[in-house]
Enzyme design. Structure first.
Site, PDB file in Angstrom:
ATOM      1  N   SER A 236      36.672   8.233   2.996  1.00 26.83           N
ATOM      2  CA  SER A 236      36.257   9.354   3.821  1.00 26.83           C
ATOM      3  C   SER A 236      36.811  10.673   3.266  1.00 26.83           C
ATOM      4  O   SER A 236      36.486  11.056   2.150  1.00 26.83           O
ATOM      5  CB  SER A 236      36.688   9.104   5.273  1.00 26.83           C
ATOM      6  OG  SER A 236      36.041   9.990   6.132  1.00 26.83           O
ATOM      7  N   ASP A 259      32.922   5.584   1.230  1.00 26.72           N
ATOM      8  CA  ASP A 259      32.273   6.402   2.258  1.00 26.72           C
ATOM      9  C   ASP A 259      32.793   7.837   2.246  1.00 26.72           C
ATOM     10  O   ASP A 259      33.247   8.376   3.265  1.00 26.72           O
ATOM     11  CB  ASP A 259      32.492   5.773   3.642  1.00 26.72           C
ATOM     12  CG  ASP A 259      31.180   5.690   4.424  1.00 26.72           C
ATOM     13  OD1 ASP A 259      30.106   5.982   3.848  1.00 26.72           O
ATOM     14  OD2 ASP A 259      31.224   5.315   5.613  1.00 26.72           O
ATOM     15  N   HIS A 314      31.448   3.340   9.422  1.00 21.65           N
ATOM     16  CA  HIS A 314      32.493   4.041   8.673  1.00 21.65           C
ATOM     17  C   HIS A 314      33.857   3.338   8.754  1.00 21.65           C
ATOM     18  O   HIS A 314      34.564   3.206   7.768  1.00 21.65           O
ATOM     19  CB  HIS A 314      32.587   5.468   9.228  1.00 21.65           C
ATOM     20  CG  HIS A 314      33.366   6.415   8.375  1.00 21.65           C
ATOM     21  ND1 HIS A 314      33.102   6.609   7.032  1.00 21.65           N
ATOM     22  CD2 HIS A 314      34.407   7.248   8.678  1.00 21.65           C
ATOM     23  CE1 HIS A 314      33.941   7.527   6.555  1.00 21.65           C
ATOM     24  NE2 HIS A 314      34.748   7.925   7.520  1.00 21.65           N
TER      25      HIS A 314
END
Length: 390
Positions: A236, A259, A314
């Site tokens: 992330s 991600d 996620h």
């Protein structure tokens, strides 16, 4: 046959509500915390490494201290009062590694992975992927960032026994999110570079005192690290941090971005990314804008790869994936349909195949090469927006 068959399931520690899987690779895994320096310019990280078996080894807590439950409750639920409930649910969970276990030396040297956590996370919330990679013969340094993006963190001041805590910070009112996050991502990437400098120093014989505890000495790594084979990886906010770290530090040979949240990176930097990146995306997080940024990188570097894991959200690339369904849904809402052990196997095997290719490792990780082309059960190449299997 299915290239990603489910790995053997270890019971791990059933402590509390979470069962993190043990590493599936040939090495046992040890783990220790390292804090260097008495200011926020120092470093704080959790180190995962191949270790020697030891009778009566203890396992570390997954949530290292109660303050982190408070930080998590604040970030994920927006309610600090939930921290007591979180503490009851997950406070006793353990990580299936040997705490301060004896390091297993290797004369040819282990490659090094610097790992960067996501927004509102901290150094221990990626223990499953860090343990897995260490079990295949990597030293993994999971940073805890001090840019106010961790759920909370701290440093020990020079005054004996005193700590200064660095809380999570939301975007201040009236400030544009891009500028706030861009400043953070530069600080984070700089911390990744500082972590690499730390290990370069240790490898060169510099004595680096760990101010947390003295029963595990960093000098044991000397002679067992191959610092020509260094990678930066993250999830992330940590994924985009890894991409930026490639720009700042030529010693990083490649990056693995789980991600990645591409938003905070300024456009002028895209032509500057010199090394290949492996983007492993979940099905539900990415936006067309974010993927367009990844594709700009892949058009510049033919070795960059983008793949998507179907049936994932996620949080499936964090340890939270191994929480039982009800607790997961309570904190995050919808969860993915792909078994978390399988998602971890796909992520780690694709990463290992990519690392073998770009670090020129002499391992068997090439057996998972087809994952890099998006071939296999539950993976597709690129980033599909039209399909959903959740």
């Amino acid at each position: 046959t299915d290239p990603v068959s489910l790995p053997r399931l270890g019971c791990g520690s059933m402590g509390g509500m979470l069962a993190l899987p043990p590493g599936q690779g040939p090495h046992q895994v040890g783990c220790t915390d390292v804090m260097v320096g008495h200011t926020r310019q120092g470093l704080f990280l959790r180190l995962f490494y191949p270790c020697l078996p030891r009778a009566g080894a203890t396992e570390p807590l997954w949530i290292p201290r109660s303050e982190y439950c408070g930080g998590l409750a604040d970030v994920t639920l927006g309610r600090r009062w939930c921290s007591a409930l979180l503490s009851i649910a997950i406070g006793s969970c353990k990580v299936p590694v040997s705490w301060n276990g004896p390091f297993k030396p290797r004369s040819s040297g282990y490659p090094l992975i610097i790992f960067s956590h996501g927004l509102g996370a901290f150094r221990t919330l990626y223990s499953s992927i860090c343990t897995e990679l260490a079990s295949w013969g990597f030293v993994v340094a999971a940073l805890e960032h001090r840019d106010h993006s961790a759920a909370t963190t701290y440093f020990c001041t020079a005054e004996a026994g005193t700590e200064e805590w660095i809380p999570f910070q939301r975007v201040p009112q009236g400030q544009k999110e891009f500028y706030f996050r861009n400043k953070q991502v530069h600080q984070r990437a700089q911390e990744c570079v500082r972590a690499l400098r730390l290990f370069q120093g240790v490898a060169g014989g510099r004595s680096v005192p760990n101010i947390l505890h003295q029963d595990w000495d960093l000098s044991v790594l000397k002679g067992s690290l191959d610092l020509t084979k260094v990678v930066v990886m993250g999830h992330s906010f940590g994924g985009v941090t890894a991409v930026l770290a490639l720009v700042k530090e030529p010693s990083f040979r490649c990056a693995v971005a789980l991600d990645a949240w591409m938003f905070p990176l300024e456009n002028v930097l895209y032509p500057e990314v010199p090394r290949p990146v492996l983007f492993i995306n979940t099905e539900k997080f990415q936006t067309p804008e974010s993927v367009a940024k990844m594709k700009r990188l892949s058009s510049r570097n033919s070795q960059t790869r983008i793949l998507t894991m179907l049936g994932t959200v996620h949080e499936d690339q964090t340890d939270f994936a191994f929480l039982p369904g009800k607790l997961f849904s309570l904190i995050f809402g919808r969860r993915g349909t792909l078994d978390p052990h399988k998602a971890l196997a796909i992520t780690s095997r694709a990463a290992l195949a990519f690392l073998q290719r770009h670090l020129k490792l002499e391992e068997e990780f090439g057996q998972w090469d087809e994952l890099l082309e998006g071939v296999g059960d539950s993976v597709v190449p690129d980033a599909p927006f039209s399909r959903s299997h959740l």
